[in-house]
Write a protein that holds these residues in place. Structure first.
Motif, PDB file in Angstrom:
ATOM      1  N   TYR A 108       0.846  -1.192   0.000  1.00 36.15           N
ATOM      2  CA  TYR A 108       0.000   0.000   0.000  1.00 36.15           C
ATOM      3  C   TYR A 108       0.882   1.243   0.000  1.00 36.15           C
ATOM      4  O   TYR A 108       1.595   1.510   0.971  1.00 36.15           O
ATOM      5  CB  TYR A 108      -0.892   0.016   1.240  1.00 36.15           C
ATOM      6  CG  TYR A 108      -1.806  -1.184   1.359  1.00 36.15           C
ATOM      7  CD1 TYR A 108      -2.910  -1.316   0.537  1.00 36.15           C
ATOM      8  CD2 TYR A 108      -1.541  -2.177   2.291  1.00 36.15           C
ATOM      9  CE1 TYR A 108      -3.757  -2.404   0.651  1.00 36.15           C
ATOM     10  CE2 TYR A 108      -2.373  -3.276   2.414  1.00 36.15           C
ATOM     11  CZ  TYR A 108      -3.482  -3.391   1.586  1.00 36.15           C
ATOM     12  OH  TYR A 108      -4.313  -4.479   1.702  1.00 36.15           O
ATOM     13  N   PRO A 109       0.841   2.014  -1.090  1.00 36.43           N
ATOM     14  CA  PRO A 109       1.614   3.266  -1.106  1.00 36.43           C
ATOM     15  C   PRO A 109       1.035   4.251  -0.091  1.00 36.43           C
ATOM     16  O   PRO A 109      -0.182   4.419   0.012  1.00 36.43           O
ATOM     17  CB  PRO A 109       1.450   3.769  -2.544  1.00 36.43           C
ATOM     18  CG  PRO A 109       0.209   3.115  -3.050  1.00 36.43           C
ATOM     19  CD  PRO A 109       0.121   1.789  -2.345  1.00 36.43           C
ATOM     20  N   THR A 110       1.902   4.909   0.663  1.00 35.80           N
ATOM     21  CA  THR A 110       1.468   5.835   1.710  1.00 35.80           C
ATOM     22  C   THR A 110       2.214   7.166   1.584  1.00 35.80           C
ATOM     23  O   THR A 110       3.199   7.271   0.863  1.00 35.80           O
ATOM     24  CB  THR A 110       1.722   5.253   3.112  1.00 35.80           C
ATOM     25  OG1 THR A 110       3.129   5.008   3.262  1.00 35.80           O
ATOM     26  CG2 THR A 110       0.939   3.980   3.322  1.00 35.80           C
ATOM     27  N   ALA A 111       1.694   8.142   2.309  1.00 37.36           N
ATOM     28  CA  ALA A 111       2.343   9.458   2.406  1.00 37.36           C
ATOM     29  C   ALA A 111       2.130   9.967   3.820  1.00 37.36           C
ATOM     30  O   ALA A 111       1.106   9.679   4.465  1.00 37.36           O
ATOM     31  CB  ALA A 111       1.760  10.434   1.391  1.00 37.36           C
ATOM     32  N   ALA A 112       3.097  10.724   4.314  1.00 32.93           N
ATOM     33  CA  ALA A 112       2.998  11.261   5.668  1.00 32.93           C
ATOM     34  C   ALA A 112       1.970  12.401   5.706  1.00 32.93           C
ATOM     35  O   ALA A 112       1.895  13.213   4.776  1.00 32.93           O
ATOM     36  CB  ALA A 112       4.360  11.757   6.140  1.00 32.93           C
ATOM     37  N   ILE A 113       1.178  12.426   6.757  1.00 34.54           N
ATOM     38  CA  ILE A 113       0.229  13.528   6.936  1.00 34.54           C
ATOM     39  C   ILE A 113       1.022  14.811   7.200  1.00 34.54           C
ATOM     40  O   ILE A 113       2.113  14.780   7.776  1.00 34.54           O
ATOM     41  CB  ILE A 113      -0.739  13.222   8.096  1.00 34.54           C
ATOM     42  CG1 ILE A 113      -1.935  14.170   8.057  1.00 34.54           C
ATOM     43  CG2 ILE A 113      -0.041  13.279   9.442  1.00 34.54           C
ATOM     44  CD1 ILE A 113      -3.040  13.776   9.024  1.00 34.54           C
ATOM     45  N   GLN A 114       0.494  15.950   6.760  1.00 37.74           N
ATOM     46  CA  GLN A 114       1.205  17.220   6.909  1.00 37.74           C
ATOM     47  C   GLN A 114       0.481  18.122   7.914  1.00 37.74           C
ATOM     48  O   GLN A 114      -0.726  18.338   7.791  1.00 37.74           O
ATOM     49  CB  GLN A 114       1.299  17.949   5.566  1.00 37.74           C
ATOM     50  CG  GLN A 114       2.073  17.170   4.505  1.00 37.74           C
ATOM     51  CD  GLN A 114       2.252  17.976   3.239  1.00 37.74           C
ATOM     52  OE1 GLN A 114       2.605  19.153   3.285  1.00 37.74           O
ATOM     53  NE2 GLN A 114       2.016  17.342   2.096  1.00 37.74           N
ATOM     54  N   LEU A 115       1.204  18.620   8.883  1.00 42.60           N
ATOM     55  CA  LEU A 115       0.676  19.575   9.854  1.00 42.60           C
ATOM     56  C   LEU A 115       1.250  20.942   9.507  1.00 42.60           C
ATOM     57  O   LEU A 115       2.365  21.296   9.882  1.00 42.60           O
ATOM     58  CB  LEU A 115       1.077  19.165  11.276  1.00 42.60           C
ATOM     59  CG  LEU A 115       0.545  20.053  12.405  1.00 42.60           C
ATOM     60  CD1 LEU A 115      -0.975  20.018  12.445  1.00 42.60           C
ATOM     61  CD2 LEU A 115       1.119  19.613  13.760  1.00 42.60           C
ATOM     62  N   ILE A 116       0.480  21.728   8.753  1.00 48.55           N
ATOM     63  CA  ILE A 116       0.975  23.002   8.224  1.00 48.55           C
ATOM     64  C   ILE A 116      -0.092  24.086   8.391  1.00 48.55           C
ATOM     65  O   ILE A 116      -1.241  23.803   8.730  1.00 48.55           O
ATOM     66  CB  ILE A 116       1.367  22.874   6.733  1.00 48.55           C
ATOM     67  CG1 ILE A 116       0.181  22.347   5.910  1.00 48.55           C
ATOM     68  CG2 ILE A 116       2.586  21.979   6.575  1.00 48.55           C
ATOM     69  CD1 ILE A 116       0.459  22.255   4.417  1.00 48.55           C
ATOM     70  N   ASN A 117       0.293  25.307   8.132  1.00 47.08           N
ATOM     71  CA  ASN A 117      -0.631  26.445   8.199  1.00 47.08           C
ATOM     72  C   ASN A 117      -0.360  27.376   7.016  1.00 47.08           C
ATOM     73  O   ASN A 117       0.207  28.458   7.174  1.00 47.08           O
ATOM     74  CB  ASN A 117      -0.469  27.192   9.534  1.00 47.08           C
ATOM     75  CG  ASN A 117      -1.527  28.261   9.724  1.00 47.08           C
ATOM     76  OD1 ASN A 117      -2.525  28.290   9.015  1.00 47.08           O
ATOM     77  ND2 ASN A 117      -1.302  29.159  10.665  1.00 47.08           N
TER      78      ASN A 117
END
Length: 366
Positions: free
Chosen positions: A45-54
């Protein structure tokens, strides 16, 4: 003869050896295929890191230019229009005379009130003088009874009260006379004139005499959708264009916010004061405003393709410690290829890029 038998025997041995070899190879292939079928298939399963941005983002929204002040000018008292000094389109200053009414009965009432006031004032002076004389006479023992002194004092005070009441009545009729002169409440422009000379004006007339608006200062008013309301900040800037002046951009700064959402359309009303001293803009224009917004704190963002839309709701799928979990989320802002999401998420989560209803929750075999 023996030679022929030997040749046939050799040929039979060769055929038998070939058959035996083919059977052995076929058996090995079947065993290998069965072994492969018994081994578990490891899913990837290809994944990506969640982003905590503003991030700062831009929003285009329709708006309306309104006069900073706008009022319907009525006559407070009833009277006939004697003079009109302004017309539609005239620019006026605060306190400038717009119209004059006439009401002869009001003038007569004021004269009557002034006459009554003068009479009662004279009565008060007489009662005061009488009291002063009796008071002086009472200094001689036995010359004046105490009750006579009290009576004179009471008469003086009654006369004074009657005079003060009459004086207030005269001031009232005098003030009503001033209402016959209609003046401008602020600097602005006359947008409507609804009366002519000789027309009856007054509090019982439904139509106002004039409509007046302030044109040197305008309000840019817009309704910001609920999901962007938390991105409003003090001193926020806006740029806008109006259809009457294509290609020209005007700037404004946030002046005030409603502070609470409108319950009918779930929006937040914002107002931007616009300086219009040069008269380049006109109240009533529709505008297209562009806002630069930013959240007060960072939020979670994921790729748009990682959001799963189903009949049960909106979800993302996380893969942490070889375990897949479906998390319900609510979408926020979209920008480029990312979408803002709100849900039970953590900054360390890995998000499946290609979620599907066919992917089951639970442990993934290593």
């Amino acid at each position: 003869m023996k030679t022929a038998y030997k040749y046939i025997f050799k040929q039979a041995l060769a055929v038998f050896a070939t058959l035996a070899l083919f059977t052995a190879c076929s058996s090995e292939a079947k065993d290998e295929q069965a072994t492969k079928q018994k081994q578990p298939v490891v899913a990837s399963y290809p994944t990506a890191a969640i982003q905590l941005i503003n991030p700062e983002y831009q929003l285009s929204i329709p708006a309306e230019l309104k006069p900073y002040e706008q009022v319907a000018v009525y006559a407070k008292v009833s009277g006939f229009v004697q003079r009109l000094l302004v017309d539609r389109g005239d620019r006026v200053c605060k306190g400038q005379l717009l119209a004059v009414l006439e009401a002869p009965e009001m003038n007569q009432q004021h004269l009557s009130d002034k006459s009554t006031e003068q009479k009662l004032y004279n009565d008060y002076l007489y009662a005061q003088q009488a009291y002063e004389r009796i008071k002086q006479a009472s200094a001689t023992s036995g010359a004046v009874a105490a009750i006579e002194l009290d009576y004179a004092k009471s008469a003086m005070e009654s006369a004074k009260s009657a005079y003060e009441s009459s004086k207030a009545g005269s001031a009232h009729s005098s003030q009503l006379q001033k209402y016959l002169r209609i003046t401008a409440p602020f600097d602005g422009i006359i947008t409507e004139r609804n009366v002519s000379v000789g027309a009856l004006a007054g509090a019982n007339v439904a139509q106002p005499m004039f409509m007046m608006a302030q044109g040197n200062k305008l309000r840019l008013t817009l309704a910001l959708p609920e999901k962007h309301a938390a991105s409003v900040q003090e001193g926020m800037k806006a740029s806008f264009q109006v259809s009457s002046q294509p290609g020209k951009t005007f700037d404004a700064v946030l002046s005030r916010s409603a502070g609470m959402l409108n319950q009918q359309d779930r929006s937040l009303t914002l107002e931007f004061d616009v300086n219009n001293a040069d008269g380049a803009l006109q109240g009533g224009d529709y505008a297209q405003a562009k806002l630069r917004l930013q959240r007060r704190s960072s939020t979670f963002w994921v790729p748009m393709r990682s959001v799963l839309q189903t009949q049960m709701g909106t979800f993302v799928m996380t893969l942490n410690n070889q375990e897949i979990k479906k998390v319900a989320v609510k979408e926020g802002i979209r920008q480029d290829s990312l979408v803002e999401v709100f849900g039970d998420l953590a900054a360390t989560d890995l998000i499946l890029l290609k979620p599907s209803d066919e992917i089951k929750e639970g442990k993934v075999q290593p």
